[in-house]
Write an enzyme that holds these catalytic residues in place. Sequence first.
Site, PDB file in Angstrom:
ATOM      1  N   HIS A  85      46.373  24.496  36.805  1.00 15.38           N
ATOM      2  CA  HIS A  85      45.705  25.143  37.947  1.00 15.38           C
ATOM      3  C   HIS A  85      44.925  24.128  38.785  1.00 15.38           C
ATOM      4  CE1 HIS A  85      43.116  27.767  40.269  1.00 15.38           C
ATOM      5  NE2 HIS A  85      42.056  27.195  39.728  1.00 15.38           N
ATOM      6  N   PHE A  86      44.069  23.318  38.121  1.00 13.45           N
ATOM      7  CA  PHE A  86      43.256  22.432  38.972  1.00 13.45           C
ATOM      8  C   PHE A  86      44.028  21.195  39.445  1.00 13.45           C
ATOM      9  CE2 PHE A  86      41.417  21.306  34.711  1.00 13.45           C
ATOM     10  CZ  PHE A  86      41.763  19.972  34.676  1.00 13.45           C
ATOM     11  N   HIS A  87      45.232  21.003  38.891  1.00 19.49           N
ATOM     12  CA  HIS A  87      46.077  19.961  39.494  1.00 19.49           C
ATOM     13  C   HIS A  87      46.780  20.474  40.759  1.00 19.49           C
ATOM     14  CE1 HIS A  87      45.263  17.539  35.938  1.00 19.49           C
ATOM     15  NE2 HIS A  87      45.656  16.508  36.662  1.00 19.49           N
TER      16      HIS A  87
ATOM     17  N   HIS B 250      31.336  24.956  39.270  1.00 23.72           N
ATOM     18  CA  HIS B 250      32.188  25.718  40.181  1.00 23.72           C
ATOM     19  C   HIS B 250      31.978  25.352  41.652  1.00 23.72           C
ATOM     20  CE1 HIS B 250      35.399  28.282  41.131  1.00 23.72           C
ATOM     21  NE2 HIS B 250      34.676  28.750  42.115  1.00 23.72           N
TER      22      HIS B 250
ATOM     23  N   ARG C 182      44.712  22.832  26.131  1.00 19.80           N
ATOM     24  CA  ARG C 182      44.400  21.734  27.041  1.00 19.80           C
ATOM     25  C   ARG C 182      43.601  20.680  26.274  1.00 19.80           C
ATOM     26  NH1 ARG C 182      39.460  23.923  30.887  1.00 19.80           N
ATOM     27  NH2 ARG C 182      39.541  21.815  31.704  1.00 19.80           N
ATOM     28  N   ARG C 183      43.360  19.578  26.899  1.00 19.79           N
ATOM     29  CA  ARG C 183      42.525  18.476  26.411  1.00 19.79           C
ATOM     30  C   ARG C 183      43.119  17.706  25.227  1.00 19.79           C
ATOM     31  NH1 ARG C 183      38.120  22.422  27.005  1.00 19.79           N
ATOM     32  NH2 ARG C 183      36.994  21.958  28.909  1.00 19.79           N
TER      33      ARG C 183
ATOM     34  N   TYR D  57      34.304  23.702  45.227  1.00 17.64           N
ATOM     35  CA  TYR D  57      34.258  23.969  46.665  1.00 17.64           C
ATOM     36  C   TYR D  57      33.762  22.766  47.446  1.00 17.64           C
ATOM     37  CZ  TYR D  57      36.018  28.492  45.901  1.00 17.64           C
ATOM     38  OH  TYR D  57      36.879  29.492  45.572  1.00 17.64           O
TER      39      TYR D  57
END
Lengths: 549, 49
Positions: A374-376, A223, A439-440, A227
């Site tokens: 989301h993380f894209h 996590h 996913r994956r 950041y």
Amino acid sequence: MNTLNAKIDRRDGKLVMAHFYVAFIALAVGGLAGLLQTLVRSGKFQLPAGIGYYQILTVHGVVLGLVLTTFFIMGFQIAATSRTSGTLSNLQRKLGWIGFWVMTAGTLMAATMILLNKASVLYTFYAPLQAHFIYYLGLTLVVVGSWLDGAAVLGKYINWRKQNPGQPSPLITFMAVVNTMLWIVATIGVAATVLFQLLPWSLGLVDRVDVLISRTLFWYFGHPLVYFWLLPAYMAWYVVIPKVIGAKIFSDSLARLSFILFLLFSIPVGFHHQLMEPGIDPAWKFLQVVLTFLVVIPSLMTAFSLFATFESFGRSKGATGLFGWFKKLPWGDARFTVPFIGMLSFIPAGAGGLVNASHQLNQVVHNTIWVTGHFHLTLATAVVLTFFGISYWLVPHLTGRVLTKAMNKLAIYQGVLWAIGMTFMSGAMHAAGLLGAPRRSSFSEYGGAAQATEWIPYQIAQAVGGTILFIAIILMLYIFVNLAFFAPKGEEEFPIGEISDHAEKTPMVFENWKLWLGITVLLILFAYTIPFIDMIQNAPIGSKGYKLW
Amino acid sequence: MAKTELNRKTKTEIEDSSSLKGTLASVFLLGFFLIVTWVSVYFLFLNRF
């Protein structure tokens, strides 16, 4: 003592550019792998020559998520420190070069193992999937090399403080120092799982691995890693963008406080990636959920500060009305517009993040392709477009060239194309995720299940988006090569914003590292000690390694 | 004298250049978007689990 260099020393510039060359090669390789993934998942395309889907998935994740980011960030932070705190000493520069070569050697080792299909363990390299030991060793070297790069930044910061007693350090150096400390504290987790669990296990020294502990150590790292990616983008948003648009930084203290809050609250929160994981007491998960939501505070502080910078600038140019200032922003300047698209994408990204982290609500989206969507938005749009925006001025600054009008125009097209491609891809991922698409996993009709049939149109939309994104990547690579080798010679500015005249004096408490690192360690101990004791005391028999590809 | 001033209709169209009302509105809109997204998925959660 004034240490501000209008132009970065040529020797420091070479070190930074070395990092950028690797980062942009990673963009080319990882971007191609991403395109192939979306094509395979559309169900209309099969990989040639026996290449496996999970192999390219691992290439995409590792090369973009770890290599591109780490190399770019280390290069940018060295550049920012050298620009505002003075040229690196010979020892610091040497440390930087050793760090660069150690990271590069590690990257080549890990990449070779993935290409030989000995390490298709996906981006998260979760045990009990077991890769070749050289893969783990390579990733370890990437981390160790980044520590050496970080040591160069910390060394320069210490020099500056000694030469300027009682003064707050230059804002962007301060930010680079916070991010370096965050990175060092975070990588202890991944170093621990790799050195004490995965390496001995992959070497055959031990038979079994404790899966829960290795995943927990991974997310202790995973996590704050997010950041570590995001804070350099915030460095540009807080310090560079105001100068680019001709405004001033709204508040130095607010910027420093938000960075300190990220240091405190981005680490003791890894459980929000493990909310569906058995073996962790829900009460401790809840505690980490609460700590996760505290990160909302510096995020909203950042949003407020940016809006305020833009509005103050617009009003100084005569804007009126509630949103008249919006029109006054320099939309024709790629150095602003491309990172701005990134900022905009961070709004839905943040909203999705709140859903992910909301304990039981995570059940709706856990392990679905919503998370990939989301993380894209966070990493692959907000962060990456800001990195591109930085490259548009930093690369020519370092190579003694200029961003021409034609390249500036192309750069804006690149950013817009990225936004269109990502709207298709990430939007379809979010929607399919809410319908339960995993996913994956590679393309499958799941035996003709009705639910799986619903996902297919979204997977085709992802392939359309992926293709548009790949065109945007080609444009970016073209611009990078132009700025590095072919653009006309000249002087390109490294923009560093000045603090607003209305801002309060910055208190020195922000530089009290004993205090901030002390609280960071206390929060980590508070959030993790009892759960770890519990996991060790109640550990099941470990798992043997699996190679399922 | 004071009364005359009170009665005078002054034009106050010149906006304070240090006003941050657009920023206030923007962060409220942002907060509203965050809440709407969260509540939408929350209702999906209530329907499914």
